[in-house]
Write an enzyme that holds these catalytic residues in place. Structure first.
Site, PDB file in Angstrom:
ATOM      1  N   TYR A 148       0.021  -6.933   5.510  1.00  0.00           N
ATOM      2  CA  TYR A 148       1.268  -6.367   5.811  1.00  0.00           C
ATOM      3  C   TYR A 148       1.089  -6.696   7.367  1.00  0.00           C
ATOM      4  CZ  TYR A 148       1.138  -3.331   1.707  1.00  0.00           C
ATOM      5  OH  TYR A 148       1.112  -2.958   0.594  1.00  0.00           O
TER       6      TYR A 148
ATOM      7  N   HIS B 278      -6.270  -7.162  -3.009  1.00  0.00           N
ATOM      8  CA  HIS B 278      -4.701  -6.963  -2.946  1.00  0.00           C
ATOM      9  C   HIS B 278      -3.875  -7.544  -4.420  1.00  0.00           C
ATOM     10  CE1 HIS B 278      -1.176  -6.709  -0.321  1.00  0.00           C
ATOM     11  NE2 HIS B 278      -0.722  -5.981  -1.571  1.00  0.00           N
TER      12      HIS B 278
END
Length: 279
Positions: free
Chosen positions: A51, A109
């Protein structure tokens, strides 16, 4: 207000019914949104290495007028860091960027099965936990076969699997698997990117019956299914509205009506964990 009814994993780890998504929160504005969310009642904060905002998230955490011990700070391991040494370096880097002594919840992830290094990545997360770099470990976007493989290889079961889950893609089979194994389910994009699904009569009827917005009705649906929703909300107003939805109790018929909106092609984009690659 914060949700007082946590969901419990197989090892006793507890999560609130809702967390604050931070994708796209960057810079001073991002830090302010995180601080506002915490002061509005959020105790679960979700970020990721990819991110590119762990610094802003950490700054918001440090600036909030809430005891750090009350928070569950989450980050995730990028696909390019699945090898053991890279994973441990990345975890330490995430910890430094966030400015915390330990990351409360750390996830892989994506599994990236073609690369086939997610077992090694899971072993690295176990080592990081044993070294005190992280407190709890889990995964994101794993299918049951991926979950079974990492547990068979290590004897360690994830506490969380964060997956795409919203009214168009309710993930009933995955949710049932998680419940049977004591794995908490977190939902990314829990509102389905707040598109036309919020105009569906099944959702607007539930909203009208409870005096909610359609988005609140969907968040209440998640809570009613035992799913931890991770909506993104930058403004204090939206944060407060979202948190309030976690307190609403829908009937089993109302939950079933929203679940029935699911479709085989309900994914928001081509993010099938069996094939998707994100490094």
């Amino acid at each position: 207000m914060s949700d007082a009814s946590p969901f419990i994993a197989h090892n006793g780890f507890a999560l609130p019914a809702q967390g604050l998504g931070t994708y796209g929160f960057r810079g001073e504005a991002g830090a302010d949104a995180v601080r506002s969310g915490i002061e509005n009642g959020y105790r679960l904060i979700d970020s990721a290495f990819n991110y590119e905002n762990e610094g802003a998230v950490g700054w918001g955490i440090s600036g909030a007028a809430v005891d750090r011990a009350e928070l569950i700070v989450t980050s995730k391991l990028a696909g390019r860091h699945h090898a053991r040494a890279k994973a441990l370096d990345a975890i330490e880097e995430s910890r430094f960027r966030l400015g915390v002594d330990a990351i409360d919840l750390f996830l892989i992830h994506w599994p990236l099965p073609r690369v086939d290094a997610y077992v090694e990545a899971w072993q690295a997360l176990i080592e990081a936990r044993d070294r005190g770099l992280v407190r709890q470990i889990g995964v994101s976007n794993f299918l049951p076969e991926h979950l079974e493989r990492i547990e068979d290889a290590t004897g360690v079961r994830p506490v969380v699997n964060q997956i795409e889950l919203h009214p168009r893609f309710p993930q009933e089979e995955a949710l049932a698997y998680h419940r049977a194994h004591g794995i908490l389910t977190e939902a990314w994009s829990p509102l389905g990117r707040a598109g036309e699904v919020l105009e569906d009569p099944a959702i607007t009827a539930v909203a009208a019956a409870h005096g909610l917005t359609p988005a609140q009705a969907v968040l209440a649906w998640h809570a009613g299914r035992g799913v931890v929703a991770i909506p993104k909300a930058a403004s204090a107003e939206h944060q407060a509205l979202n948190l309030a939805a976690a307190q609403v109790r829908l009937s089993s018929d109302e939950i079933a009506a929203i679940t029935a909106l699911g479709a085989p092609d309900g994914r928001l984009w081509d993010a099938d964990p069996a094939t998707h690659e994100e490094f």
